[in-house]
Design a protein around this motif. Structure first.
Motif, PDB file in Angstrom:
ATOM      1  N   ASP A 151      29.634  50.468  31.374  1.00 14.71           N
ATOM      2  CA  ASP A 151      30.749  49.981  30.600  1.00 14.71           C
ATOM      3  C   ASP A 151      31.721  49.396  31.463  1.00 14.71           C
ATOM      4  N   PRO A 152      32.441  47.988  31.370  1.00 15.73           N
ATOM      5  CA  PRO A 152      33.385  47.354  32.031  1.00 15.73           C
ATOM      6  C   PRO A 152      34.570  48.213  32.121  1.00 15.73           C
ATOM      7  N   THR A 153      34.931  49.161  31.247  1.00 18.05           N
ATOM      8  CA  THR A 153      36.107  50.230  31.343  1.00 18.05           C
ATOM      9  C   THR A 153      35.836  50.983  32.697  1.00 18.05           C
ATOM     10  N   VAL A 154      34.825  51.315  32.919  1.00 22.09           N
ATOM     11  CA  VAL A 154      34.420  52.380  34.029  1.00 22.09           C
ATOM     12  C   VAL A 154      34.492  51.315  35.266  1.00 22.09           C
ATOM     13  N   ILE A 155      34.173  50.170  35.268  1.00 23.46           N
ATOM     14  CA  ILE A 155      34.046  49.741  36.573  1.00 23.46           C
ATOM     15  C   ILE A 155      35.839  49.133  36.704  1.00 23.46           C
ATOM     16  N   GLN A 156      36.323  48.804  35.846  1.00 22.96           N
ATOM     17  CA  GLN A 156      37.763  48.336  36.044  1.00 22.96           C
ATOM     18  C   GLN A 156      38.449  49.486  36.421  1.00 22.96           C
ATOM     19  N   GLN A 157      38.270  50.859  35.991  1.00 20.66           N
ATOM     20  CA  GLN A 157      39.099  51.928  36.451  1.00 20.66           C
ATOM     21  C   GLN A 157      38.852  52.137  38.025  1.00 20.66           C
ATOM     22  N   LEU A 158      37.469  51.785  38.297  1.00 19.10           N
ATOM     23  CA  LEU A 158      37.053  52.354  39.623  1.00 19.10           C
ATOM     24  C   LEU A 158      37.894  51.158  40.683  1.00 19.10           C
ATOM     25  N   LEU A 159      37.843  50.005  39.938  1.00 20.16           N
ATOM     26  CA  LEU A 159      38.253  48.897  40.855  1.00 20.16           C
ATOM     27  C   LEU A 159      39.817  49.036  41.079  1.00 20.16           C
ATOM     28  N   SER A 160      40.431  49.414  39.968  1.00 16.73           N
ATOM     29  CA  SER A 160      41.982  49.295  39.951  1.00 16.73           C
ATOM     30  C   SER A 160      42.593  50.600  40.794  1.00 16.73           C
ATOM     31  N   ARG A 161      41.598  51.736  40.810  1.00 22.04           N
ATOM     32  CA  ARG A 161      42.303  52.575  41.596  1.00 22.04           C
ATOM     33  C   ARG A 161      42.164  52.799  43.182  1.00 22.04           C
ATOM     34  N   ARG A 162      41.621  51.506  43.490  1.00 16.78           N
ATOM     35  CA  ARG A 162      41.288  51.283  45.000  1.00 16.78           C
ATOM     36  C   ARG A 162      42.773  50.800  45.369  1.00 16.78           C
ATOM     37  N   SER A 163      43.304  51.293  46.709  1.00 11.12           N
ATOM     38  CA  SER A 163      44.504  50.522  47.256  1.00 11.12           C
ATOM     39  C   SER A 163      44.054  49.276  48.111  1.00 11.12           C
ATOM     40  N   ALA A 164      44.948  48.377  48.454  1.00 13.35           N
ATOM     41  CA  ALA A 164      44.775  47.215  48.988  1.00 13.35           C
ATOM     42  C   ALA A 164      44.386  47.343  50.384  1.00 13.35           C
ATOM     43  N   ASN A 165      44.538  48.514  51.191  1.00 14.81           N
ATOM     44  CA  ASN A 165      44.112  48.198  52.632  1.00 14.81           C
ATOM     45  C   ASN A 165      42.673  48.828  52.520  1.00 14.81           C
ATOM     46  N   GLU A 166      41.826  49.295  51.573  1.00 15.97           N
ATOM     47  CA  GLU A 166      40.522  49.393  51.714  1.00 15.97           C
ATOM     48  C   GLU A 166      39.747  48.070  51.831  1.00 15.97           C
ATOM     49  N   PRO A 167      38.523  48.257  52.205  1.00 10.46           N
ATOM     50  CA  PRO A 167      37.597  46.788  52.328  1.00 10.46           C
ATOM     51  C   PRO A 167      37.566  46.207  51.124  1.00 10.46           C
ATOM     52  N   LEU A 168      37.883  46.811  49.983  1.00 12.88           N
ATOM     53  CA  LEU A 168      37.947  46.079  48.520  1.00 12.88           C
ATOM     54  C   LEU A 168      39.171  44.955  48.540  1.00 12.88           C
ATOM     55  N   GLY A 169      40.298  45.410  49.342  1.00 13.74           N
ATOM     56  CA  GLY A 169      41.153  44.353  49.270  1.00 13.74           C
ATOM     57  C   GLY A 169      40.788  42.799  50.252  1.00 13.74           C
ATOM     58  N   ALA A 170      39.635  42.939  50.746  1.00 11.32           N
ATOM     59  CA  ALA A 170      39.358  41.866  51.725  1.00 11.32           C
ATOM     60  C   ALA A 170      38.500  40.763  50.712  1.00 11.32           C
ATOM     61  N   LEU A 171      38.293  41.490  49.208  1.00 10.79           N
ATOM     62  CA  LEU A 171      37.499  40.362  48.810  1.00 10.79           C
ATOM     63  C   LEU A 171      38.230  39.440  47.947  1.00 10.79           C
ATOM     64  N   THR A 172      37.810  38.147  47.737  1.00 16.19           N
ATOM     65  CA  THR A 172      38.587  37.090  47.078  1.00 16.19           C
ATOM     66  C   THR A 172      38.505  37.582  45.399  1.00 16.19           C
ATOM     67  N   PRO A 173      39.323  36.860  44.757  1.00 17.13           N
ATOM     68  CA  PRO A 173      39.296  37.395  43.315  1.00 17.13           C
ATOM     69  C   PRO A 173      37.978  36.890  42.631  1.00 17.13           C
ATOM     70  N   ARG A 174      37.117  35.968  43.092  1.00 14.22           N
ATOM     71  CA  ARG A 174      36.016  35.641  42.431  1.00 14.22           C
ATOM     72  C   ARG A 174      34.986  36.768  43.091  1.00 14.22           C
ATOM     73  N   GLU A 175      35.210  37.208  44.325  1.00 15.00           N
ATOM     74  CA  GLU A 175      34.054  38.106  44.662  1.00 15.00           C
ATOM     75  C   GLU A 175      34.417  39.292  43.789  1.00 15.00           C
ATOM     76  N   ARG A 176      35.602  39.571  43.428  1.00 14.48           N
ATOM     77  CA  ARG A 176      35.909  40.930  42.751  1.00 14.48           C
ATOM     78  C   ARG A 176      35.438  40.565  41.277  1.00 14.48           C
ATOM     79  N   GLU A 177      35.471  39.334  40.679  1.00 13.68           N
ATOM     80  CA  GLU A 177      34.821  39.310  39.501  1.00 13.68           C
ATOM     81  C   GLU A 177      33.031  39.576  39.589  1.00 13.68           C
ATOM     82  N   VAL A 178      32.757  38.996  40.627  1.00  9.39           N
ATOM     83  CA  VAL A 178      31.338  39.070  40.547  1.00  9.39           C
ATOM     84  C   VAL A 178      30.933  40.450  40.866  1.00  9.39           C
ATOM     85  N   LEU A 179      31.840  41.148  41.678  1.00  8.27           N
ATOM     86  CA  LEU A 179      31.219  42.787  41.992  1.00  8.27           C
ATOM     87  C   LEU A 179      31.390  43.480  40.602  1.00  8.27           C
TER      88      LEU A 179
END
Lengths: 216, 425
Positions: free
Chosen positions: A131-159
């Motif tokens: 469910d998108p809710t699970v994914i959003q929770q997962l993505l939102s709890r990551r802080s900016a200094n982790e590798p996910l911060g390096a993704l562009t907004p578009r790449e985050r959408e794709v992820l």
């Protein structure tokens, strides 16, 4: 495709039966309690099970426990779990055995029949549907200094879409871009997250979730 | 049997000697200090010293209670009034604390006890060692020591025997041995008597117990009041949320469906648009209901119990959180719920204000007590003050006789611990 359905609310069970039949699924059994579900899963060997988390008689997470037990007995048995609420805890338990063929969706997702049926098919084929809710929770709890911060907004959408279990073609259709563009994005994402490239749909979702799971 | 009796007697003698010294030194010092300190209240200094001295008296009395229990099996209950949950700070708090202690009848009984303990108590305590040591003295005399004493003109009396010759010295030794034999039977009893004497003054009186019960009733009334208040407020919130949220959306949906019914043939495009809107409304109504349910009784809590509910909570936090759960079974639903919301609020605080980057939650149950500790490595400085969220939690836990303690020095770390008495099923 043969489906075992477990849902204790009559209206919803009836609605699901009719919807799945309209999309050419064969309903092997539509049950309303945990013990009935366990029996149906063991005896009918369905291609996929659609299960409500909370079932009688205990009205706790009996449906989820039945599904997990059935998957231990028959690894890879495709199970799509429906719930009034989604919890990462349950999502993790479903994904834990790494066999794929699992889905975990809010009950609201049945409003969009085509997407829902698409999710059932994906799970039956050994893919995942988170469910998108699970994914959003997962993505939102990551802080900016982790590798996910390096993704562009578009790449985050794709992820996000990728983590839900969608194929490149489906993501391309949803974001209204070409499949080639998505392929490029995904390889960028894998590179940035340091994941080995694989064209196996199921694997890549598990890899993404495994990555998101790190550092706990 | 014989050797154990000797050992018991010797042990009682040693303990009696110890209690004599302690009773004399401790009681006299503390009594003098208390009297001086209370006298100094008139000129103000006493206000600050009295609570300190009286606290020392209480600790001393408590030590005495401990010895009484361990050495003579004399249980002495503690009669002191409970400190208020939120004591005032600063000089005003000092005055209040001083007054509170002086108003407590147990304080005055403590002082009486000091007097009794330094006199009768000490005498009772010195008897067991004296009975033993007197024998030694008798034999020392009998071994020839009587002679130089007698020659020096000392008319030495050993109890009722006037020691003037070797034969009377032997008689003294025999009497000393008789005392020792007596000690075998009476020493433990004497030590017990010493502690029982203390109990008459250190244990709460019937009126004190009654007052204690009255205080407890007051406290129960207060927590019941809090519980009723907060559940009424909760019901109002739920009613308002339903009224303004899901209910309104369902009404809008019904209206839209009515319109769609009317226009579906004339204007299919518009109808389709409205159907999409109705679907969106139904989705949002569901989301609102879901949030409402989570606020009343979170589904994971209902399905899995406190441990997994706290784990699920931790998974949603933006801060790395370690959860350690050791609870074999489920507590009663109201306790689980109170504990869950308390943890939830403490975690929210830690994330919002403490600027922590790591949190540890430890949940375990032992000896009929559910203990939860939430620790973060943030900047600290949290306190249970008026208006802070922590006092709200404290009050809600109070309904279950639970308590909350906060340790949060400025600079961190913050540790919040809760204890709720409950049984698991």
């Amino acid at each position: 495709m043969r489906v075992v359905l477990a849902e204790d609310l009559f209206l919803l069970r009836d609605g699901l039966v009719r919807m799945l039949e309209a999309f050419d699924f064969e309903i092997a059994a539509a049950v309303e309690t945990g013990p009935e579900l366990a029996k149906a899963l063991a005896e009918l060997q369905p291609d996929v099970a659609v299960v409500d988390v909370r079932l009688p008689p205990s009205h706790t997470d009996e449906g989820l426990q039945c599904a997990l037990a059935a998957r231990r007995a028959r690894p890879g048995l495709p199970v799509l779990v429906l719930s009034q609420h989604v919890e990462q805890l349950y999502a993790r338990e479903l994904l834990a055995d790494g066999n794929g063929g699992v889905g975990y969706l809010l009950k609201d997702r049945v409003f969009d029949a085509e997407q829902f049926v698409d999710a059932v098919r994906r799970v039956a084929a050994g893919g995942t549907a988170m469910d998108p809710t699970v994914i959003q929770q997962l993505l939102s709890r990551r802080s900016a200094n982790e590798p996910l911060g390096a993704l562009t907004p578009r790449e985050r959408e794709v992820l996000e879409l990728m983590a839900q279990g969608r194929s490149n073609a489906a993501i391309a259709a949803q974001l209204v871009v070409t499949e080639r563009a998505i392929a490029k994005h995904t390889s960028n994402i894998f590179a940035k997250l340091g994941l080995p490239v694989s064209d196996d749909d199921n694997r890549r979702v598990l890899a993404v979730l495994a990555f998101l799971d790190q550092g706990r | 049997m014989k050797t154990s009796r000797v050992r018991e007697s010797l042990l009682a003698g040693a303990r009696g000697l110890y209690m004599t010294v302690i009773s004399l030194v401790g009681s006299i010092t503390l009594f003098v200090l208390s009297v001086v300190s209370i006298a100094l209240i008139v000129i103000g200094i006493g206000v600050f010293t009295t609570p300190v001295v009286l606290t020392a008296v209480r600790k001393y009395a408590t030590l005495h209670r401990l010895h009484a229990g361990e050495w003579a099996d004399v249980r002495i209950p503690v009669p002191y009034r409970q400190d208020p949950a939120r004591p005032a700070r600063g000089p005003a708090g000092q005055v209040e604390r001083c007054t509170r202690m002086l108003k407590d009848p147990a304080t005055w009984r403590d002082l009486e006890w000091l007097l009794v303990n330094m006199t009768f108590g000490a005498i009772l305590a010195i008897l067991p060692p004296a009975l033993i040591l007197y024998m030694a003295y008798g034999w020392v005399l009998a071994c020839g020591v009587w002679k130089p004493i007698y020659d020096a003109g000392g008319g030495e009396w050993f109890a009722f025997i006037h020691v003037t010759s070797q034969s009377t010295a032997f008689a003294a030794a025999a009497l000393g041995s008789a005392f020792f034999a007596l000690s075998l039977y009476v020493n433990p009893l004497l030590l017990r008597a010493h502690f029982q004497l203390s109990r008459t003054l250190l244990a709460p009186t019937a009126t004190m117990r009654e007052r204690e019960l009255a205080l407890r009733v007051d406290r129960l009334e207060e927590t019941r009041h809090d519980a009723v208040d907060s559940s009424a407020a909760e019901l109002r919130r739920i009613e308002r949320d339903l009224h303004d949220g899901a209910q309104a959306r369902l009404v809008a949906m019904g209206m839209d469906l009515g319109t769609i019914e009317a226009i579906v043939e004339k204007d299919p495009a518009k109808a389709k648009e409205m159907i999409a809107k109705a679907r969106q409304n139904s989705g949002e109504a569901l989301t609102e209901l879901r949030d409402l349910v989570r606020g009343i009784h979170p589904p994971v809590l209902a399905e899995r119990g406190l441990g997994d509910a706290v784990r699920a909570l931790a998974l949603r936090l933006p801060v790395a959180t370690d959860v350690d759960v050791d609870v074999a079974g489920r507590a009663e639903a109201p306790v689980e719920s109170a504990a869950y919301f308390a943890v939830s609020e403490i975690l929210t605080n830690a994330v919002k204000y403490a600027q922590a980057d790591r949190i540890w939650v430890d949940v375990h149950h032992a000896d009929g007590m559910l203990r939860i500790a939430v620790t973060d490595n943030g900047r600290g400085g949290a306190s249970i003050g008026s208006g802070s969220g922590l006092s709200g939690i404290e009050r809600r836990l109070g309904t279950f006789d639970g308590i909350l303690a906060v340790s949060s020095p400025v600079g961190g770390p913050t540790m919040v611990t809760m204890e709720i008495p409950c049984e698991l099923s």
